[in-house]
Scaffold this motif. Structure first.
Motif: not given
Length: 242
Positions: A24-25, A176, A31, A27-28, A167, A170-171
């Motif tokens: 997920e890291c 993105e 993105g 992917q983010r 993560l 990044l969130v």
């Protein structure tokens, strides 16, 4: 004291979702890069500041991915080590501890004399000392195995914290979905957060690795346990020769 199932579950929980968080890291981050590229013409000269910050983030992620990859590769041997440490404790140390000679006050012991009694007393003493020596060695080996398993669990726990922290950063940055004006600030803040996380977590992991290395270095001490004057020629003191 924790059993093998509990310690194994603790270790497995460190792995649970670790690769998913890493994925997920990635992917983010991808993105975020795609979003920045969509606005690169409007961002213009600010890309000169954004690109180095992205490199910092990318390098931090790569370090984490490499650590996770190595941890996954060594997952099975560590689980086996946990079980073997308890096997040693239950199947070697505990039975040995129960084999010590107990001195008894009987008519035979009180009245027996002569060469046979003297020889018996000598063998009794040497075998009892040997038993105590073996029990002590078994305890040392058990503790050594347990320390190695413990450090592996600590390492996995810290690595899991690292992935969670990455993560979360990044969130929180939300690159993105950031506006053109907000992108440079979001990237800068994320680079700073990732840099701090890398420094802190790598320091923690290095500290655990050092303790692990110190434990492994004691393998010489474990091997030297096989040499003991109470175990002549590395063998049990025999009561009868010939």
């Amino acid at each position: 004291m924790s059993g093998p199932e509990e310690m194994t579950n603790l270790f497995e929980r460190g792995f649970q979702g670790l690769e998913d968080r890493a994925r997920e890291c990635a992917q983010r981050f991808n993105g975020a890069v795609d979003h920045i590229n969509d606005w690169r013409y409007l961002l213009g000269p600010t890309m000169l500041a954004i690109n180095p910050a992205l490199d910092v983030i990318r390098e931090g992620l790569e370090k984490m991915f490499n650590l996770i990859r190595k941890a996954v590769e060594h997952h099975a041997p560590v689980v086996s080590l946990i079980w073997q440490s308890f096997n040693w404790l239950e199947k070697v140390q505990q039975p040995v501890n129960g084999l010590g000679h107990q001195a008894v006050d009987t008519d035979l012991a009180a009245n027996w004399s002569g060469h046979a009694a003297t020889a018996y007393s000598q063998r009794f003493t040497s075998q009892h000392e040997a038993m105590v020596a073996v029990a002590t060695k078994a305890d040392s080996v058990s503790k050594w195995l347990m320390d190695i398993a413990k450090y592996n669990i600590e390492y996995m726990t810290e690595l899991s914290k690292m992935a969670t922290g990455f993560l979360g950063a990044l969130v929180a940055a939300g690159i993105e979905s950031a506006t053109v004006i907000g992108i440079p600030f979001a990237v800068k803040d994320l680079a700073g957060a990732i840099g701090t996380l890398v420094t802190q977590q790598l320091d923690n992991l290095v500290g655990i690795a050092k303790r692990f290395a110190e434990a492994l270095s004691k393998v010489r001490d474990i091997m030297s346990l096989m040499t003991d004057m109470k175990l002549p020629n590395q063998a049990w003191p025999q009561a009868v020769n010939g």
